[in-house]
Design an enzyme around this catalytic site. Structure first.
Site, PDB file in Angstrom:
ATOM      1  N   CYS A  64     -66.957 -60.489 -21.789  1.00 55.96           N
ATOM      2  CA  CYS A  64     -67.666 -61.572 -21.100  1.00 55.96           C
ATOM      3  C   CYS A  64     -68.243 -61.124 -19.766  1.00 55.96           C
ATOM      4  CB  CYS A  64     -66.730 -62.754 -20.892  1.00 55.96           C
ATOM      5  SG  CYS A  64     -65.129 -62.313 -20.185  1.00 55.96           S
ATOM      6  N   GLU A 124     -55.128 -66.289 -16.858  1.00 56.42           N
ATOM      7  CA  GLU A 124     -56.346 -66.078 -16.061  1.00 56.42           C
ATOM      8  C   GLU A 124     -56.586 -67.269 -15.128  1.00 56.42           C
ATOM      9  OE1 GLU A 124     -59.267 -65.445 -19.229  1.00 56.42           O
ATOM     10  OE2 GLU A 124     -58.818 -63.305 -19.176  1.00 56.42           O
TER      11      GLU A 124
END
Lengths: 657, 657
Positions: free
Chosen positions: A419, A335
């Site tokens: 998230c 990421e």
């Protein structure tokens, strides 16, 4: 296309509304809360190193328009449905389990389930400044009760480590997310306290912060957090409680990075001391949250080395490592940010959380410097890379925001690692708190939204009615009401994206404002004065830096702050991945309908390979050109994609050979 | 640009040379070898499923020209310096160590050090058909002695597992490279035997193959090889020895794939049975070698399912997963093919070994089908993605062949994992063996090179003198000498890259040949007949399929079979990464000098951002255009890049917005 100004109310209604507090949700029934509470999104009062103070969220009331609709949807759909998701996935049960009131919970998965609850609470809390719906107030109180009940007697709180895994507390700062969750608890607590005046959640956060302060520090555990977040949260908790140890602890965590205490991995920003960082490296959300924390600390210390690092990283990010949508983080692997100019479209990661984090950092840079360039970037991320993270239905989400797709990337009601949904939810009610700022004898307008705002000046309150259909129209009218004539500077950001802008004061042409700067009008203002800002909003094709391999030789489309994309559903004439544009393609505006009602679409002329026309991998450019046929092409805002029939989509189209 | 024909000799000299064997290296002194040995690169005599037979390497003599120079350099520089590298790195000592004659060797590193020695021996062996230099013959004998001395009494041979690691033999077929090395030994042995007539190395290979045949099979170990290679080697060893068990064993290894015996990993083509494969997946070299083996087996079995899989994979590769240079394998991670149309330039892997493997596969598809499209792809890989793997100095190499670079990617004298240098070395002397083919009453010309060739026909020998300065000129003249007038079809490949071609027979215009086909001229040929082929070789800009994200909207440059690139050293006016082209850019040819002597450069007109002009990441296309200035741009063949001053390079340039 000139549109009637939205959010427009007659002067008479306007003044009356101000008086009785009717405009902006159901403000009139905020009976639960203290009147005139100061609910600063970021409370930089007393910070020596800031350029302006934001206005309290309670001072800014959205009127009917783009953001008003978003806030209504947030409260009516997003927050209630996210509550259901949190409940269904055991994330709320986790707190009962941690408290010993349940024998089992399905939610003890992933690393940070608590943080999803905290971010949702933060979203709910800020949203109460828009409309203090009693149902939401009650929902918050219920969840706060769950949270408080799960806290250990020593102040520790993380549901994964409250029972059988107690021994694992603070044993793996690199991978586990205890401090990260703690940070989100603090931020939710600060928001809830500022909006409601209640100490219920703040007390929980303070007890946890004190426990952390006893555990970490020069005489305690040395490690910083593997996933930054707690740094900015501690600074904000310091601002709320005035307890200086929280600021010190935030700085301690920052200073401990780059010493190899987390293994020295670049992916978690432990490869270099913070002050030596020059590039945006590693996990995008972590890097951006860390920079937020450093910026918050700078606001109190003014340490040049911190700002130097931040400025270098900002340049690196905005000049080499940011998508045209404001999306951040090129790579799925880790990421992470990629190399300079590594900005692939189809495999873009561009996590919604990274967009939110980018906005939080840009907002802090605005506060510290007053420079309009940060607001330009913030606005780009907000209207594109961030808003694309939530569906037009307010209850479907993207974790990953690619810039091209074959149709398989679809919105989800939630994610196992969830998230992003509550992160985009907490961002939306923050927006009103970013619109304005004040400094010595100056009122700043950073962003545009139909709204009514009250600014207290020594000479009395000044009320500003901002009437606009932004972001669809570039016409923005400010009408001022003052208790008495007052000299001050009205400072309005002229976005860098506009080719030209005009300002009229009381219908008289004023200075020629320059794009990318704040226009400043200093005069004695009187009640009834008006300022009309007109931003040219012609659609423009954008080209990238030539070194951006995936997109050089292609164009994307922008109108105002909105980046567009081509979706298959609007383009029956050709596969949108097989369309070419000429740089001088004329573009017309067109009203969206159905789910796109109120949205401006852009229609133009492209050249396409006929459907089913299989081209070789390589051929003479002239041969490819000979296959192209004119085709009408229609673009929609990128944030609105993947809300209708699935199909190919692209933000960039190649130039016609 | 018309060039005088290279390799031209007067008819009188020509005939005399044929008589005394003077043309083509020092053929006249091939005293060591049997006269008129048949040294087939691929011996498909007796294979029922082939379209033509290639000529023996001993039938084709290169004359002065492109490939003659490459062969001279190979023998004078490449083979001797690679011998030094093999010696310095302990790769030769490994055999002494394995034989118990050394207590220590530094070469037991990486997984396949022996294979580098075998590939070098194969290169040397084939090259002896060009010129049987006694020093090379002796060097081969010396190394063959080392190899033979290291073989275990049971036939096993791999230096890593001949002493203390004996117990590890055949224990990890997935990761270790025992069968892979065995395959390269077999191929070197076949080459050495065919060229020299010596059984010295062939006996070693046969003993090893017999050991493998005893160890693996329906009644032995079931695993196939984690790194294919042994399959095609076994087929060729079968062809050389006529022992049918080797063909059966090759087929056994092929059939054992996709059963999960290697863990089922797609990266090593174990996820599906071979006959179900439809895409080029996983490690590029492994996938391509595997396909070579399957094609070789098909030549004997004609099994439709094998050819179906091969045809599907060929289409997938050439239509979606091949660089314009013929480079194969997009990803560094796992050295793998990527997704369809995933063809990044800067991070291209395009391993030199994969290019060699791609040629070996294309060559087999040519043999099996006689279709010109395979020859087109073979030629593209050969002149571009493969030749780029060796420096113009003949002693520096690329493992990875990116299509753009900032100047940091430079040629190395060798690599720790040194598979590529000896692989490109063995490819070069194979080229003469691919130029021609014969089938019933037909002579095929697949590729063009100044050469003199003798074809035996029932009516007597036919000698063909091919005079050309190919690949720099598209003019190719064939002059035929026959013992008596003979009717046959002269079948000449017209490359797909040419916009148009002309053929003259004895100076009279003949049929209009179509690009991408074999032109066929059937007549009674007489001594002195000439065929003149003229291929239009105008430089052409190429465009990619629109779905190839990294390159759509850009153009590359081709002239004849040669793909060009822009190197910084030739373009002082601008950073080559900041140059844009218009699709109608005029291009002129220019002679190279110095190290590029004899090479055709291409000069044109581009538009560039001035040096030091820092552009934003995104800007309106018109704004970018306003910064562009005309600049002269010069391109060099891609295979010739990185032989001069280091600097940025690119194969693709974006179209001017």
């Amino acid at each position: 296309m000139k549109e009637p100004l939205r959010g427009k109310v007659s002067r008479r209604v306007f003044l009356k509304s101000v008086a009785v507090g009717l405009i902006g949700g159901q403000r009139g029934i905020m009976g639960n809360f203290e009147a005139n509470r100061e609910a600063f999104l970021t409370d930089v009062r007393g910070c020596p190193f800031v350029a302006f103070l934001p206005l309290s969220l309670t001072q800014v009331r959205l009127l009917d328009g783009f953001w008003h609709q978003k806030l209504v949807l947030l409260q009516e759909v997003t927050i209630p449905t996210q509550y259901e998701r949190l409940r269904e996935t055991g994330r709320l049960d986790n707190f009962l389990y941690a408290a010993g009131k349940l024998d089992h919970t399905t939610g003890l998965q992933w690393l940070a389930p608590d943080s999803d609850v905290y971010k949702w609470l933060e979203a709910l809390s800020w949203s109460l400044t828009f409309d203090p719906r009693p149902s939401l107030v009650a929902l918050a109180d219920e969840v706060i009760g769950l949270i408080a009940g799960a806290q250990d007697s020593n102040g520790y709180l993380h549901t994964l480590f409250n029972r059988e895994k107690k021994k694992e507390r603070w044993t793996n700062l690199r991978d586990l997310h205890e401090l990260y969750c703690a940070g989100h608890l603090m931020q939710a607590a600060v928001a809830h306290r500022r909006v409601t005046g209640s100490d219920a959640l703040l007390n929980v956060a303070v007890r946890l912060a004190d426990h952390i302060n006893q555990t970490f520090g020069p005489n305690g555990k040395p490690e910083p957090d593997g996933h930054p977040e707690v740094e900015m949260a501690l600074v904000e908790l310091f601002r709320e409680t005035k307890k200086p140890e929280y600021l010190s602890l935030a700085q301690f965590f920052l200073d401990q990075r780059g010493k190899g205490l987390l293994g020295g991995f670049p992916n978690i920003q432990d490869h270099l001391p913070f002050r030596q960082l020059r590039e945006m490296t590693g996990h995008a959300v972590r890097a951006l949250y860390l920079n937020c924390g450093a910026a918050d600390i700078y606001g109190h210390t003014g340490e040049k080395a911190l700002m130097d690092a931040l400025l270098h990283m900002w340049r690196n990010m905005t000049e080499r490592r940011m998508y045209v949508t404001g999306g951040l983080g090129a790579r799925h692997e880790g990421e992470t940010f990629g190399r300079d100019y590594e900005l692939p479209s189809q495999t873009a990661y561009a996590e919604t959380c990274a967009a939110v984090a980018g906005i939080l950092w840009a907002w802090r840079m605005m506060l510290l410097t007053g420079s309009p360039s940060y607001a330009d970037v913030l606005e780009t991320i907000l209207y594109n890379g961030a808003l694309s993270g939530i569906g037009l239905d307010g209850q479907s989400y993207f974790y990953v925001n690619p810039l091209s797709d074959r149709g398989g990337h679809r919105r989800q009601p939630f994610y196992p690692c969830a998230c992003c949904p509550p992160n985009i939810a907490r961002l939306i009610p923050m927006v009103p708190g970013m619109l304005y700022g004040v400094s010595d004898n100056t009122i700043w307008v950073h962003f545009f939204a139909a709204s009514q705002t009250t600014v207290s000046m020594p000479t009395g309150d000044i009320t500003i009615l901002q009437e606009t259909n932004y972001p669809w129209s570039g016409d923005i009218q400010f009408r001022l009401e003052l208790e008495q004539p007052t000299s001050f500077t009205f400072k309005i950001r002229i976005p860098a994206w506009t080719p030209s802008a005009q300002i009229f004061v009381n219908d008289h042409p004023s200075l020629s404002p320059r794009p990318g700067e704040y226009a400043q009008i200093t005069r004695e203002w009187r009640s009834g004065d008006s300022v009309m800002l007109s931003l040219e909003m012609k659609p423009q094709l954008l080209a990238s830096h030539p070194w951006a391999e995936s997109i050089s030789g292609k164009v994307s489309l922008r109108r105002g702050p909105i980046i567009y994309c081509w979706e298959q559903v609007d383009n029956p004439g050709a596969d949108v991945w097989s369309i070419y544009l000429s740089p001088d393609t004329p573009l017309q505006e067109q009203k969206g309908d159905g789910i796109l009602s109120g949205i401006v679409l852009l229609k133009g002329q492209g050249w396409a390979l006929p459907k089913g026309n299989h081209q070789p991998l390589y051929q003479p450019a002239g041969s490819l050109r000979s296959h192209l046929r004119p085709v009408s092409v229609t673009a929609v805002p990128y944030f609105a994609w993947a809300n209708r029939t699935a199909g190919p989509m692209t933000v960039w189209l190649p130039l016609k050979p």
